[in-house]
Design a protein around this motif. Sequence first.
Motif, PDB file in Angstrom:
ATOM      1  N   SER A   1       0.829  -1.205   0.000  1.00 32.90           N
ATOM      2  CA  SER A   1       0.000   0.000   0.000  1.00 32.90           C
ATOM      3  C   SER A   1       0.864   1.255   0.000  1.00 32.90           C
ATOM      4  O   SER A   1       0.566   2.240  -0.695  1.00 32.90           O
ATOM      5  CB  SER A   1      -0.923  -0.009   1.216  1.00 32.90           C
ATOM      6  OG  SER A   1      -1.705   1.155   1.279  1.00 32.90           O
TER       7      SER A   1
ATOM      8  N   HIS B   1       0.117   1.069  -4.478  1.00 31.08           N
ATOM      9  CA  HIS B   1      -0.620   0.071  -5.244  1.00 31.08           C
ATOM     10  C   HIS B   1      -1.895  -0.331  -4.516  1.00 31.08           C
ATOM     11  O   HIS B   1      -1.964  -0.252  -3.279  1.00 31.08           O
ATOM     12  CB  HIS B   1       0.240  -1.169  -5.469  1.00 31.08           C
ATOM     13  CG  HIS B   1       1.499  -0.893  -6.224  1.00 31.08           C
ATOM     14  ND1 HIS B   1       2.622  -1.685  -6.132  1.00 31.08           N
ATOM     15  CD2 HIS B   1       1.814   0.101  -7.096  1.00 31.08           C
ATOM     16  CE1 HIS B   1       3.579  -1.200  -6.905  1.00 31.08           C
ATOM     17  NE2 HIS B   1       3.115  -0.121  -7.485  1.00 31.08           N
ATOM     18  N   LEU B   2      -2.882  -0.763  -5.278  1.00 27.95           N
ATOM     19  CA  LEU B   2      -4.061  -1.365  -4.679  1.00 27.95           C
ATOM     20  C   LEU B   2      -3.658  -2.720  -4.109  1.00 27.95           C
ATOM     21  O   LEU B   2      -2.952  -3.493  -4.763  1.00 27.95           O
ATOM     22  CB  LEU B   2      -5.160  -1.546  -5.729  1.00 27.95           C
ATOM     23  CG  LEU B   2      -6.408  -2.313  -5.278  1.00 27.95           C
ATOM     24  CD1 LEU B   2      -7.134  -1.569  -4.169  1.00 27.95           C
ATOM     25  CD2 LEU B   2      -7.345  -2.550  -6.466  1.00 27.95           C
TER      26      LEU B   2
ATOM     27  N   SER C   1      -5.486   0.772   0.092  1.00 27.70           N
ATOM     28  CA  SER C   1      -4.527   1.587  -0.655  1.00 27.70           C
ATOM     29  C   SER C   1      -4.232   2.824   0.173  1.00 27.70           C
ATOM     30  O   SER C   1      -4.994   3.176   1.073  1.00 27.70           O
ATOM     31  CB  SER C   1      -5.082   1.985  -2.033  1.00 27.70           C
ATOM     32  OG  SER C   1      -6.277   2.730  -1.890  1.00 27.70           O
TER      33      SER C   1
ATOM     34  N   CYS D   1      -2.563   7.009  -5.960  1.00 22.51           N
ATOM     35  CA  CYS D   1      -3.205   5.910  -6.681  1.00 22.51           C
ATOM     36  C   CYS D   1      -4.714   6.135  -6.731  1.00 22.51           C
ATOM     37  O   CYS D   1      -5.265   6.993  -6.041  1.00 22.51           O
ATOM     38  CB  CYS D   1      -2.895   4.583  -6.014  1.00 22.51           C
ATOM     39  SG  CYS D   1      -3.564   4.426  -4.349  1.00 22.51           S
TER      40      CYS D   1
END
Length: 481
Positions: free
Chosen positions: A181, A185-186, A297, A303
């Motif tokens: 995270s 990034h997811l 996230s 993001c």
Amino acid sequence: MDPKPAHPVPSNLPSSLRILSHNCWGLKFIAKHRHERLTEIGNEIARSDPPPQIVGLQECWTQQDYLAIRERTKHILPYGKFYWSGIFGGGLAILSAWPIEESRMYRYPLNGRPAAFFRGDWFVGKGVACARIRIGPGKKDVVEVFCTHLHAPYEREPNDSYICHRTAQAWEIARLMRHASERGHLVLGLGDFNMTPGSMAHALVEGHGGVRDVWRVLRPESALGAADGVEEAGRGGKMPTAKECLEIHGATCDSRFNTWRWNKGEQKKLDKGEEIEVDGDKPDPKAKRLDYIFFGSDPGSGCSEWSVASANVGMLARHPTLKCSLSDHFSVETTLVRRQTATAAGEGNGTIQKVTTNGYAAKSPHEITLTATPTSLPVQTYDAIIAMIDSYSLRERKQRRLRLYHFGTELLIAIGCLAATWWSPRNFVCFLLMLLSTLGLSAGVIDGLMGGLFVGSELRALKEFEWEIKNAREIAAGAGR
């Protein structure tokens, strides 16, 4: 990893993600109708509407079963990875509609004991199957998937002798998810976590990992455990029906609808082809939720923001000819939807609330966005874990002493038996002394190796875990002042 089919880098970031996690119960030589059931699991995934785009499988132990599932799902999930681990394999696999850029198998430092060979957790080398999946052209258009199967509970908590191992495993996967995270990034955590929502392990995954349980996001009133336990929160003291356990409480295990929970008489009727209907309105006190999808996230990383649009229990169908459930677990499934920007999402919708509790910003009863990433837990939680580690360490040190004493005793007995053969009046007496010496010393050597090598390694892993917990406690205590 399987050979990659021709598949370009995605040109657009998808507006939604459909995710599925399922424990297939694919134990070789033990699970009944194993290959037939897992093959049908592949057919069910292929027939899913909407089709899943990321799938995490547990207890898919054999390459044969994995390939059977891959063959039936490759038109919707062209990418996949079967993970190798331990002596018999970790049983983990990840399937994806998008390319898998990177992958690794992370073994848990604490993972059962070799002496419990009849349970097998240590021998299969349990860990986390990690996959980095690109879902769009942007630098951060990446999903990091973590698929796991935590150590099984063999007694009810807090008396479970393996609770320390499972808690350490929850801490490890939480750390992996938090780091992903922080990379922007997811994060998806999939698997059979062998825990209930009210457990310490669940609190660790959410609190230390900075992720959220999709079911609790949509249904915070859902139950924390089986109704026959002491925990009745989320039920208002009411015994839930079998349907309510599935639809409200997300029960994936021990459901009345699962044929593998039925008694032997009912299962024999199934084997004869008889149809047995389940009354979904009857109470289901044993059904509980052990399977999870976590997501998260870091909102400050730039993001995309993702929300939970739906979550459900799946894989309820029975095998078309065997009439049995496809596994002793049902699947958990969810759909995540992407928000363009917080500003755009708010236009034309005056009902959006920007601030709520527990790290969620509620927009509607059916869509909640993660807006905060908690990284610490209450100090009392860390204290409880430290006390658990201390208690377990004392137990293991005692076990090590007993195993080493056993080795020393058997060594002395073996020497005595060998010396006694010099004065043996009969050949058969000599044979019995030699047999006793060989068998006893063999057992002593095995016990000595486990005490001297394995328990020593386990205690060192416990020291590392203890340091991390104490360090996290100091940070949490400092933040609370």
